[in-house]
Design an enzyme around this catalytic site. Structure first.
Site, PDB file in Angstrom:
ATOM      1  N   HIS A 226      -2.640  -5.149   9.688  1.00 30.68           N
ATOM      2  CA  HIS A 226      -3.234  -4.310   8.645  1.00 30.68           C
ATOM      3  C   HIS A 226      -2.769  -4.817   7.284  1.00 30.68           C
ATOM      4  O   HIS A 226      -1.648  -5.307   7.147  1.00 30.68           O
ATOM      5  CB  HIS A 226      -2.918  -2.818   8.829  1.00 30.68           C
TER       6      HIS A 226
ATOM      7  N   ASP B 185      -3.242  -2.849   4.363  1.00 33.49           N
ATOM      8  CA  ASP B 185      -2.831  -1.775   3.470  1.00 33.49           C
ATOM      9  C   ASP B 185      -1.332  -1.580   3.590  1.00 33.49           C
ATOM     10  O   ASP B 185      -0.715  -1.940   4.602  1.00 33.49           O
ATOM     11  CB  ASP B 185      -3.579  -0.483   3.777  1.00 33.49           C
TER      12      ASP B 185
ATOM     13  N   ASP C  11       5.360  -5.544   6.739  1.00 34.72           N
ATOM     14  CA  ASP C  11       4.515  -4.476   7.277  1.00 34.72           C
ATOM     15  C   ASP C  11       3.277  -4.290   6.397  1.00 34.72           C
ATOM     16  O   ASP C  11       3.294  -3.482   5.484  1.00 34.72           O
ATOM     17  CB  ASP C  11       5.335  -3.182   7.334  1.00 34.72           C
TER      18      ASP C  11
ATOM     19  N   GLU D  63      -4.175   1.747   7.831  1.00 35.50           N
ATOM     20  CA  GLU D  63      -3.253   2.129   8.902  1.00 35.50           C
ATOM     21  C   GLU D  63      -2.148   3.045   8.394  1.00 35.50           C
ATOM     22  O   GLU D  63      -1.768   4.014   9.055  1.00 35.50           O
ATOM     23  CB  GLU D  63      -2.651   0.867   9.536  1.00 35.50           C
TER      24      GLU D  63
END
Length: 451
Positions: free
Chosen positions: A90, A92, A123, A156
């Site tokens: 992801h 975002d 992340d 996410e």
């Protein structure tokens, strides 16, 4: 890392990987458009789409998902009759919180003490770079032996479920023999780990009202019911004396039977201050991987600076509840809402609203894909056997994919080891982990193709 062509290629590509990660981190792609411009997320999505096209992906598309964000899809055809692997990440990110607390700017990738710092570095923008590195290494050493689908989610971190709903409406799009979720991490740096369980989650907003408007605390305080005080009591009811989560009707005594997490190591990883006790009972692994955990994410109330001597008429909070495998998130939501309503004192008016939810996940670790990954990690991490760990966080998409494609194997790996400090100040990624996991993923794809 033992010398082999894939490892050598990945090593040679690391300067490019750093430059690309810097470009991707620079996008302030927080999928809360009340805080950050939507154009930042759109810019990141277009960057990924261009990167996939440059690698020969066909059918590259920006998918408009029902929550108002975009996910990026691409397909790279392999040899005729080859298996299909879906690679997930992801783009975002979480808000940077207090930017003044960062040692370097959160959206500017900065190298320091052998790590690369920036929001999303681990992340999960680093996860997208990991996928690209693995594919490039295979292309340089004979070609990619499987069909590859890539999906990069755009929301996410917000838990709004846009990609889950899109996948349910277009079930043929993400079908695959195996799915690699690049959004977890090793138990510690240098210890190859797959995540075998994820806790689910629910988000509930609770509002408490007691008065028609704020009142002067000197004139009315002592008899007028304070909504903020009532809310504090409600929130306190969610924990036992030892800090264990206590939601009426929700079991909290499950145990974890996999990799142990030593308490001293956890204290170090979590940066617990000297003299401060851990909360809960059972082993650390029980508490963070196998049991429910409540967290108060925020409270709407007057800030200390500028506060007036008033009895508060209303107050609200956002409560997160992590639920372990075996517990239905929908049922946990009902229990949490019922608990909040039952424990509101003084007859105060209370309302609750669920604003996000995701189911827990448990993988089948006996499958061929796990054997292929274990062999790959043994090469990428010489002398280390692949470990199985839980993850306290949630990836709601996992259960959606498992339901849509019950025949697919799902593996969870990634760059979010404890030192990465994801969701916190000064998030970072270990470039050594990025390199080793990229090698492991490339070798996994090769192993899996011939299994």
């Amino acid at each position: 890392m033992s010398s082999n062509p894939v490892a050598e290629t990945v090593a040679s590509l690391m300067p490019r990987a750093r430059a690309e990660l810097a470009e991707l981190v620079a996008f302030q792609s927080v999928a809360d458009f009340d805080q950050y411009p939507k154009s930042e997320s759109e810019g990141a999505a277009n960057w990924i789409a261009d990167a996939l096209r440059a690698e020969g992906f066909t059918d590259v598309a920006l998918l408009d998902t029902p929550d108002g964000t975009q996910s990026v899809y691409g397909y790279l055809p392999g040899p005729e009759g080859a298996k299909t692997v879906l690679l997930y990440a992801h783009y975002d990110v979480q808000p940077p919180l207090d930017e003044a607390g960062w040692t370097s700017p959160p959206f500017e990738l900065t190298e320091r003490d052998g790590r690369w710092y920036g929001r999303g570095a681990a992340d999960c923008k680093g996860g997208l770079i990991m996928h690209l590195l693995a594919l490039r290494a295979l292309k340089a050493d004979g070609g990619v032996p499987v069909n590859v689908k890539v999906i990069a989610e755009g929301s996410e971190e917000q838990g709004t479920g846009g990609l889950e709903r899109y996948a349910e409406e277009h079930p043929e799009l993400l079908t695959a023999d195996t799915i690699v979720i690049g959004d977890t991490g090793n138990f510690r740096v240098g210890l190859p780990t797959v995540t075998s369980t994820l806790r689910g989650m629910t988000l509930v907003r609770v509002q408490v009202d007691t008065l028609g408007g704020n009142l002067h605390s000197g004139q009315f305080g002592g008899a007028a019911p304070d909504a903020l005080a009532a809310l504090i009591r409600v929130l306190d009811s969610l924990r036992a004396e030892d800090g264990s989560t206590t939601v009426d009707g929700l079991s909290g005594d499950s145990v974890w039977d996999g990799l142990a997490y030593e308490e001293e190591q956890f204290r170090k990883d979590a940066k617990v201050l000297d003299g401060v006790e851990l909360i809960g009972s059972g082993t650390v692994a029980d508490r963070i991987w196998a049991r429910p955990a409540v967290t108060v994410l925020g409270i709407d109330c007057p800030p200390v600076v500028g506060a007036t001597p008033s009895v508060q008429a209303g107050a609200r909070a956002l409560v997160s509840l992590r639920v372990p495998p075996g517990v239905d998130a929908g049922e946990a939501t009902k229990l949490l809402q019922a608990h909040l309503e039952a424990h509101t004192p003084w007859g105060a008016r209370v309302s609750t609203e669920q604003i996000g939810q995701g189911q827990a996940f448990r993988a089948d670790t006996t499958s061929p894909a796990y054997r292929a990954m274990a062999d790959a990690m043994a090469v990428a991490y010489p002398g280390q056997d692949m470990q199985y760990a839980g993850q306290g966080g949630s990836i709601p998409l996992c259960n959606t994919l498992a339901a849509l494609y019950p025949q697919a194997e799902i593996l969870l790996i990634g760059l979010s080891e404890p030192e990465a400090q994801i969701h916190a100040l000064n998030e970072s990624v270990s470039p050594e982990e990025l390199e080793r996991l990229s090698v492991a993923e490339a070798l996994f794809l090769r192993n899996y193709a011939t299994d």
